[in-house]
Design an enzyme around this catalytic site. Structure first.
Site, PDB file in Angstrom:
ATOM      1  N   TYR A   1       0.842  -1.197   0.000  1.00  0.00           N
ATOM      2  CA  TYR A   1       0.000   0.000   0.000  1.00  0.00           C
ATOM      3  C   TYR A   1       0.878   1.248   0.000  1.00  0.00           C
ATOM      4  CZ  TYR A   1      -4.165  -2.836   1.024  1.00  0.00           C
ATOM      5  OH  TYR A   1      -5.194  -3.759   0.967  1.00  0.00           O
TER       6      TYR A   1
ATOM      7  N   SER B   1     -14.524  -3.565   0.239  1.00  0.00           N
ATOM      8  CA  SER B   1     -15.426  -2.751  -0.571  1.00  0.00           C
ATOM      9  C   SER B   1     -16.889  -3.151  -0.401  1.00  0.00           C
ATOM     10  CB  SER B   1     -15.038  -2.806  -2.060  1.00  0.00           C
ATOM     11  OG  SER B   1     -15.601  -1.724  -2.761  1.00  0.00           O
TER      12      SER B   1
ATOM     13  N   LEU C   1     -19.235  -1.350   0.274  1.00  0.00           N
ATOM     14  CA  LEU C   1     -20.082  -0.285  -0.275  1.00  0.00           C
ATOM     15  C   LEU C   1     -19.990  -0.213  -1.801  1.00  0.00           C
ATOM     16  CD1 LEU C   1     -19.548   2.603   2.294  1.00  0.00           C
ATOM     17  CD2 LEU C   1     -21.641   1.284   1.902  1.00  0.00           C
TER      18      LEU C   1
ATOM     19  N   LEU D   1     -22.713   2.292  -3.423  1.00  0.00           N
ATOM     20  CA  LEU D   1     -23.903   1.957  -2.645  1.00  0.00           C
ATOM     21  C   LEU D   1     -24.248   2.998  -1.584  1.00  0.00           C
ATOM     22  CD1 LEU D   1     -23.299  -1.869  -2.287  1.00  0.00           C
ATOM     23  CD2 LEU D   1     -25.204  -0.789  -3.505  1.00  0.00           C
TER      24      LEU D   1
ATOM     25  N   LYS E   1     -24.027   8.217  -3.308  1.00  0.00           N
ATOM     26  CA  LYS E   1     -23.439   9.526  -3.613  1.00  0.00           C
ATOM     27  C   LYS E   1     -23.383   9.792  -5.119  1.00  0.00           C
ATOM     28  CE  LYS E   1     -19.428   8.686  -1.719  1.00  0.00           C
ATOM     29  NZ  LYS E   1     -18.024   8.878  -1.264  1.00  0.00           N
TER      30      LYS E   1
END
Length: 319
Positions: free
Chosen positions: A53, A208, A210, A215, A218
């Site tokens: 990351y 993830s 969302l 979801l 937005k």
């Protein structure tokens, strides 16, 4: 926050995990500090990171925060290794690379052990027995407590898990978790990965949940400024879910949210979090306000009728 057993082990983790993929890029250290303290204060324990990351910056930031913001004993560190760094091949799960990566992660995290060390990817060029022997050696050394895997197909997970369970009492450590994208917009894990996990008494860490932010509703009326889809380096990550099929599912989530008097985010997170077999859902908020909204959804439990309606609305197309 609810704590759940990871697989059939003695390891318990919070049902929501704090992801660090944006730390050092979209999320600076000050914002990360606020996220971490808010998460831990709410009872969260599982911190999801990886050696790749942002070139290891996610681990470095976490390491500094663990030595000044929260106590090391308050969190479960889950990091990953297996992506090659020499440029010659994409994956490297060799003993040499994995054990070297572990030492590097420990230095960046400023700790003497990893709670959950995960093989990030399957390396077809390295024998499974070599990879798992290296992970067992890491546990035997005391530098790792438990092992898991990252994004893999069901057959790949089953290969690793079955190898570890084939010789009971041989000193092999069970594969406790597997990671996969899982949400109302991506239910592919249900086809074979979740059944494989149940068969091997392992848990899913669902990332993830969302649907890459879609979801949350937005994007219902376009791409808002400041959202991930509006950022050049993240737009391609969100765009696959900005289609008509996803819009229909988002509308179903919004209908359920209106009926329950909660946010679409709470509905989507509750659906993924309470799916049988899910040990934890990994979220990656960029701001404290986003995290507060996620934490507020912890108490939401979807009625059976709502869950069944969402199941029907999001049912994958079978080929």
């Amino acid at each position: 926050m609810e704590q759940r057993q990871a697989g059939g082990s003695g390891l318990w983790v919070s049902c929501t995990a704090l992801g660090t993929m944006t730390w050092g890029n979209d999320t600076d250290e000050e914002a990360a500090s606020e996220l971490l303290t808010t998460f831990v204060d709410a009872g969260g324990t599982l911190i999801d990171t990886a050696d790749i990351y942002n070139g290891g910056e996610g681990e470095r930031i976490l390491g500094r925060l663990l030595n000044g913001v929260v106590r090391r004993s308050d969190v479960i560190i889950a990091t990953k290794a297996g992506h090659a760094t020499d440029g010659h091949r994409p994956f490297d799960a060799s003993r040499r690379h994995l054990l070297s990566s572990l030492e590097s992660s420990l230095r960046r995290l400023q700790t003497d052990h990893i709670d959950l060390w995960q093989l990030h990817v399957h390396d077809p060029a390295t024998p499974v027995e070599e990879t798992l022997a290296a992970m067992d050696a890491a546990v035997s050394s005391g530098k790792v407590r438990y092992i898991g895997v990252g994004d893999m197909t069901a057959w790949q997970f089953a290969t690793y898990a079955t190898w570890q369970q084939a010789a009971h009492g041989s000193g092999r450590n069970p594969v406790l978790t597997a990671g996969a994208e899982y949400s109302l917009l991506n239910r592919s894990a249900e086809r074979d990965l979740l059944p494989a996990l149940r068969a091997r008494r392992a848990g899913l860490i669902a990332w993830s949940p969302l649907g890459r932010g879609v979801l949350s509703a937005k994007y219902r009326n376009g791409v808002p400024p400041g959202s991930r889809a509006s950022r050049g380096h993240m737009a391609s990550y969100v765009e696959p879910y900005l289609n008509d099929s996803s819009r229909r599912i988002v509308e179903s989530v919004c209908t359920a949210a209106d009926g329950l008097g909660v946010s679409p985010l709470a509905v989507a997170l509750g659906w993924a979090r309470d799916t049988p077999g899910v040990a934890s859902i990994a979220v990656g908020p960029r701001t404290a306000a986003q995290l507060e909204e996620i934490l507020a959804a912890e108490e939401i439990r979807l009625p059976r009728e709502i869950r069944e309606a969402l199941d029907d609305a999001s049912a994958p197309t079978r080929r």
